[in-house]
Design a protein around this motif. Sequence first.
Motif, PDB file in Angstrom:
ATOM      1  N   LYS A  64      30.397   5.815  53.309  1.00  0.00           N
ATOM      2  CA  LYS A  64      28.657   5.392  53.044  1.00  0.00           C
ATOM      3  C   LYS A  64      28.640   4.421  51.989  1.00  0.00           C
ATOM      4  CE  LYS A  64      25.021   8.402  51.830  1.00  0.00           C
ATOM      5  NZ  LYS A  64      24.499   9.965  51.261  1.00  0.00           N
ATOM      6  N   LEU A  65      29.471   4.532  50.872  1.00  0.00           N
ATOM      7  CA  LEU A  65      29.001   3.550  49.839  1.00  0.00           C
ATOM      8  C   LEU A  65      29.448   2.113  50.407  1.00  0.00           C
ATOM      9  CD1 LEU A  65      30.743   5.550  46.967  1.00  0.00           C
ATOM     10  CD2 LEU A  65      28.355   5.177  47.178  1.00  0.00           C
ATOM     11  N   ALA A  66      30.517   2.024  50.941  1.00  0.00           N
ATOM     12  CA  ALA A  66      30.619   0.373  51.593  1.00  0.00           C
ATOM     13  C   ALA A  66      29.675  -0.089  52.322  1.00  0.00           C
ATOM     14  CB  ALA A  66      31.968   0.801  52.411  1.00  0.00           C
ATOM     15  N   ALA A  67      29.061   1.024  53.027  1.00  0.00           N
ATOM     16  CA  ALA A  67      27.709   0.305  53.954  1.00  0.00           C
ATOM     17  C   ALA A  67      26.707  -0.251  52.866  1.00  0.00           C
ATOM     18  CB  ALA A  67      27.331   1.488  54.773  1.00  0.00           C
ATOM     19  N   THR A  68      26.828   0.062  51.634  1.00  0.00           N
ATOM     20  CA  THR A  68      25.593  -0.590  50.751  1.00  0.00           C
ATOM     21  C   THR A  68      26.079  -1.873  50.212  1.00  0.00           C
ATOM     22  OG1 THR A  68      26.433   0.438  48.774  1.00  0.00           O
ATOM     23  CG2 THR A  68      24.950   1.746  50.149  1.00  0.00           C
ATOM     24  N   LEU A 124      28.685  -0.236  59.454  1.00  0.00           N
ATOM     25  CA  LEU A 124      28.574  -0.678  58.226  1.00  0.00           C
ATOM     26  C   LEU A 124      27.956  -2.083  58.304  1.00  0.00           C
ATOM     27  CD1 LEU A 124      32.762  -0.465  57.391  1.00  0.00           C
ATOM     28  CD2 LEU A 124      31.011   0.791  56.187  1.00  0.00           C
ATOM     29  N   ARG A 125      28.121  -2.606  59.218  1.00  0.00           N
ATOM     30  CA  ARG A 125      27.471  -3.954  59.616  1.00  0.00           C
ATOM     31  C   ARG A 125      25.638  -3.880  59.375  1.00  0.00           C
ATOM     32  NH1 ARG A 125      29.425  -5.241  64.125  1.00  0.00           N
ATOM     33  NH2 ARG A 125      31.061  -6.625  63.707  1.00  0.00           N
ATOM     34  N   SER A 126      25.449  -2.737  59.939  1.00  0.00           N
ATOM     35  CA  SER A 126      23.948  -2.776  59.901  1.00  0.00           C
ATOM     36  C   SER A 126      23.224  -1.973  58.498  1.00  0.00           C
ATOM     37  CB  SER A 126      23.260  -1.689  61.167  1.00  0.00           C
ATOM     38  OG  SER A 126      24.162  -0.527  60.853  1.00  0.00           O
TER      39      SER A 126
END
Length: 274
Positions: free
Chosen positions: A152-156, A244-246
Amino acid sequence: MTKLTFKSKGITRNRIIDAIDQRLEAWMSAQDFPAAMSRVANHGGRLFDQLVEELGRSIVLGVFPPGEPLSADRIIGEFGVSRSVVREVFRALETKGLIVARPRVGTRVTSQENWNFLDPQVLNWRLLGPERQKQISELFQTRSAIEPIAAKLAATSETAALIATLESAVSMMRSALESRDVHAFTEADVLFHTVLLRASGNMMFVRLEGALRAALRARESIFVPLTDRTRRGLDLHDALIASLRSGDGPGAESTMRTLLAGAHEEVDGAVRPR
């Protein structure tokens, strides 16, 4: 070299080996304790590593129960190593919480509550012993508490470099799956999950990288084959990358939870006695 028995409270190495699951019996036979000990004296540059391995594994498997004294003089005599090597080995085992040295008491094996369960070697030794099933459950409970939040954090903080690295790791896993190359698959899986852990930006999570690497590499040591279930897991890896990309943090978190649940079922199905 005289064969060692290390009898204590009725426990011998042979009895410990007999108690271990049949799936590990061949491995343990190949690593016969007395034979392995005799090899220690024949690898000058590896004396320290091999002695840590033999003593640490013996403690975790219960060959040396809590409270058992470890005599430096006896180890020197049996293994043919120097006192300085034994001193360094004891220091290493103490950092893992497996032994404690006290004045006028000497060096003794500790009880489990003192062990460093996140130490990669302690983790692996438990996977090779009677507590294997419990260790697997604890591993996935720990991963499930951390990796979904890391995703979740990596997605930001998604970057093109992160996505490219993860996609490359999945590609390598798919190639390894087709050739049934467990080692190549495992190393690519290690790359995927450790990169994602670092991408979270949480340095406390990153401190768990060693334990995560050991957990993922357990596929090889506990003989988890590559199957169609593994292929479905790779589809979830792709879905995670898409989140992650979105920049979809909740989606990445949810997908990671599903991925880990499936991985747990895969490992559990491979090692649970039938």
